[in-house]
Every structure is written in C-alpha cells, then in structure tokens.
Design a protein around this motif. Structure first.
Motif, mmCIF file in Angstrom:
data_model
loop_
_atom_site.group_PDB
_atom_site.id
_atom_site.type_symbol
_atom_site.label_atom_id
_atom_site.label_comp_id
_atom_site.label_asym_id
_atom_site.label_seq_id
_atom_site.Cartn_x
_atom_site.Cartn_y
_atom_site.Cartn_z
ATOM 1 N N THR A 19 0.801 -1.092 -0.017
ATOM 2 C CA THR A 19 0.097 -0.111 0.100
ATOM 3 C C THR A 19 0.877 1.240 -0.136
ATOM 4 O O THR A 19 0.283 2.212 -0.394
ATOM 5 C CB THR A 19 -1.013 0.083 1.167
ATOM 6 O OG1 THR A 19 -0.310 -0.206 2.354
ATOM 7 C CG2 THR A 19 -1.986 -1.169 1.140
ATOM 8 N N GLY A 78 -1.342 -5.101 -2.818
ATOM 9 C CA GLY A 78 -2.090 -4.541 -1.635
ATOM 10 C C GLY A 78 -1.638 -4.921 -0.197
ATOM 11 O O GLY A 78 -2.320 -4.846 0.744
ATOM 12 N N GLU A 84 -6.584 2.789 3.814
ATOM 13 C CA GLU A 84 -7.506 2.760 3.071
ATOM 14 C C GLU A 84 -7.410 3.909 1.837
ATOM 15 O O GLU A 84 -8.135 3.521 0.608
ATOM 16 C CB GLU A 84 -8.759 3.148 4.050
ATOM 17 C CG GLU A 84 -10.095 2.695 3.090
ATOM 18 C CD GLU A 84 -11.398 3.082 3.947
ATOM 19 O OE1 GLU A 84 -12.455 2.280 3.649
ATOM 20 O OE2 GLU A 84 -11.558 3.615 5.056
ATOM 21 N N VAL A 87 -6.887 2.172 -1.797
ATOM 22 C CA VAL A 87 -8.072 1.999 -2.582
ATOM 23 C C VAL A 87 -8.491 3.463 -3.067
ATOM 24 O O VAL A 87 -8.853 3.702 -4.385
ATOM 25 C CB VAL A 87 -9.151 1.151 -1.747
ATOM 26 C CG1 VAL A 87 -10.409 1.100 -2.692
ATOM 27 C CG2 VAL A 87 -8.708 -0.110 -1.229
ATOM 28 N N PHE A 107 -6.707 -5.121 2.494
ATOM 29 C CA PHE A 107 -6.728 -4.224 1.282
ATOM 30 C C PHE A 107 -7.916 -4.791 0.638
ATOM 31 O O PHE A 107 -8.664 -4.168 0.022
ATOM 32 C CB PHE A 107 -5.473 -4.322 0.377
ATOM 33 C CG PHE A 107 -5.619 -3.817 -0.976
ATOM 34 C CD1 PHE A 107 -5.636 -2.398 -1.281
ATOM 35 C CD2 PHE A 107 -5.969 -4.514 -2.036
ATOM 36 C CE1 PHE A 107 -5.728 -1.887 -2.603
ATOM 37 C CE2 PHE A 107 -6.198 -4.032 -3.394
ATOM 38 C CZ PHE A 107 -6.359 -2.592 -3.486
ATOM 39 N N ASN A 110 -10.956 -3.558 2.129
ATOM 40 C CA ASN A 110 -11.241 -2.166 1.818
ATOM 41 C C ASN A 110 -11.680 -1.944 0.360
ATOM 42 O O ASN A 110 -12.365 -0.953 0.329
ATOM 43 C CB ASN A 110 -9.863 -1.365 1.924
ATOM 44 C CG ASN A 110 -9.229 -1.242 3.062
ATOM 45 O OD1 ASN A 110 -10.394 -1.231 4.060
ATOM 46 N ND2 ASN A 110 -8.167 -0.891 3.448
ATOM 47 N N CYS A 111 -11.223 -2.582 -0.582
ATOM 48 C CA CYS A 111 -11.806 -2.662 -1.952
ATOM 49 C C CYS A 111 -13.297 -2.888 -1.831
ATOM 50 O O CYS A 111 -14.127 -1.993 -2.536
ATOM 51 C CB CYS A 111 -11.212 -3.765 -2.807
ATOM 52 S SG CYS A 111 -9.503 -3.389 -3.390
#
Length: 201
Positions: A19, A78, A84, A87, A107, A110-111
């Motif tokens: 990330t 990710g 966050e 994303v 990740f 979060n998507c």
C-alpha cells in the motif's frame, strides 16, 4: 450498471505491491479522497516527485494505458499497511477493478467497502492477460453479478469472491448498512424488548 467494470487493462506485473507503493505516505495530505489519484504509484510514476516529471517507462504513463480502468498485477497486491487511501487513490485515478492471483487481506476488504472489485485469478491466467494487454489494447469487462472476466472473444474467466463483499459492491453498501439491511428487523425487535425490560428471544 453497478457491478460491471469495463475498460482498458494495464499490466503492472510486480509481486507484493504494497500500500505504500500504491500511495506513499507523503501523498496522503489531502482532507478528502478527491485528488488522491495524483499520488497513485507516485514513486514509480514520477522521475521527480516535486516537479511531477513523469517516468515515461511506467505503465500508466504510456499512452495506451492513461485511461485504463482495470489493473492487472502480481500476487499479494495491496499487502502492507491497512491504509484505505490505497483503494481511494486507485478509484480516484479511474481504476474500477484489479486482477491479481492474490491480495492483501485488509486491502481486499477495503476494496469491497469502497466499490472496487478485487478479482482473483490463477497466476497462469493473470500472466496470459498481462501478456495480451502488453501486446495490444485489451479491453476487458469484469461482471461481478456473473463473477466473470469477459473480453477474450468466446472465452470467459470465472472468479470467486466472498459473498458478503460481493453484496456490498453490488448494492453500494458499507458493512454497517449491509448489516442493517440483513438484520434490521431483529435489531429493532431487540431494542424494543430491551427498552421494555424483557429478554430478547
């Protein structure tokens, strides 16, 4: 239509894209999600972070992929911190789906909470898609309702996704809203019985 992502596919075939690579911490100074796309992959996209001089060899700086809506990448995409913003940056740039063999767990969650589709395909299919996207302009469609990747003629590639994550994206709901939709009546009954001092059955 919600759950349908169509667009040019851009190949970023690196494993373990974390990330911090997706959006470095220095790029997270905005008070809103808007504009975060400018910092997407900043350490790779720019030769000079201050002047924003582009690195011409980076995939998203190449003419064919500047309007890409789907990203193809390597395993464990990710991974790393739970930010966050990673994303949000992808979505703000225009990416609606990422295709990879696997994703960082947080990740991926979060998507789903932000409407971005994380598509898991086996490494062989991911590599084949990336090679085709490198060879020519490859337009794909990710159909979340059918759980298929389309755009390869008669060939479709099925994928699986956690049912709850799929529902959140298809309905445009966050976890709280989805819980209220599924269990709202039971929650309301519990609240009424609790106020009345009676045990909830």
């Amino acid at each position: 239509m919600r759950g349908i992502v169509s667009g040019v596919a851009a190949p970023l075939m690196r494993r373990n894209v974390d990330t911090d690579a997706i959006i470095p911490s220095r790029e997270m100074k905005r008070v809103s999600r808007e504009g975060l796309g400018e910092g997407l992959f900043a350490n790779w996209r720019y030769k000079n972070l201050d002047t924003r001089e582009e690195a011409p060899e980076f995939v998203l700086n190449r003419a064919r992929y500047r309007q890409a809506g789907i990203l193809i990448s390597g395993a464990n995409f990710g991974c790393g911190s739970s930010r966050e913003h990673a994303v949000w940056a992808l979505a703000d740039w225009g990416i609606g789906a990422v295709i990879a063999p696997s994703f960082g767990e947080i990740f991926q969650a979060n998507c789903a909470q932000n409407g971005l589709v994380a598509v898991e395909l086996d490494e062989e299919h991911v590599a084949a898609l990336a090679a085709e996207a490198e060879r020519r302009e490859l337009r794909l469609t990710v159909d979340l309702a059918a759980c298929e990747v389309q755009g390869l003629g008669a060939t479709t590639l099925p994928f699986s996704i956690k049912p709850r994550e799929r529902e959140m994206i298809l309905k445009g709901l966050d976890p709280i809203a989805l819980t209220l939709e599924e269990h709202g009546a039971a929650i309301e009954a519990f609240e009424k019985s609790d106020r009345a001092g009676r045990p909830w059955v």
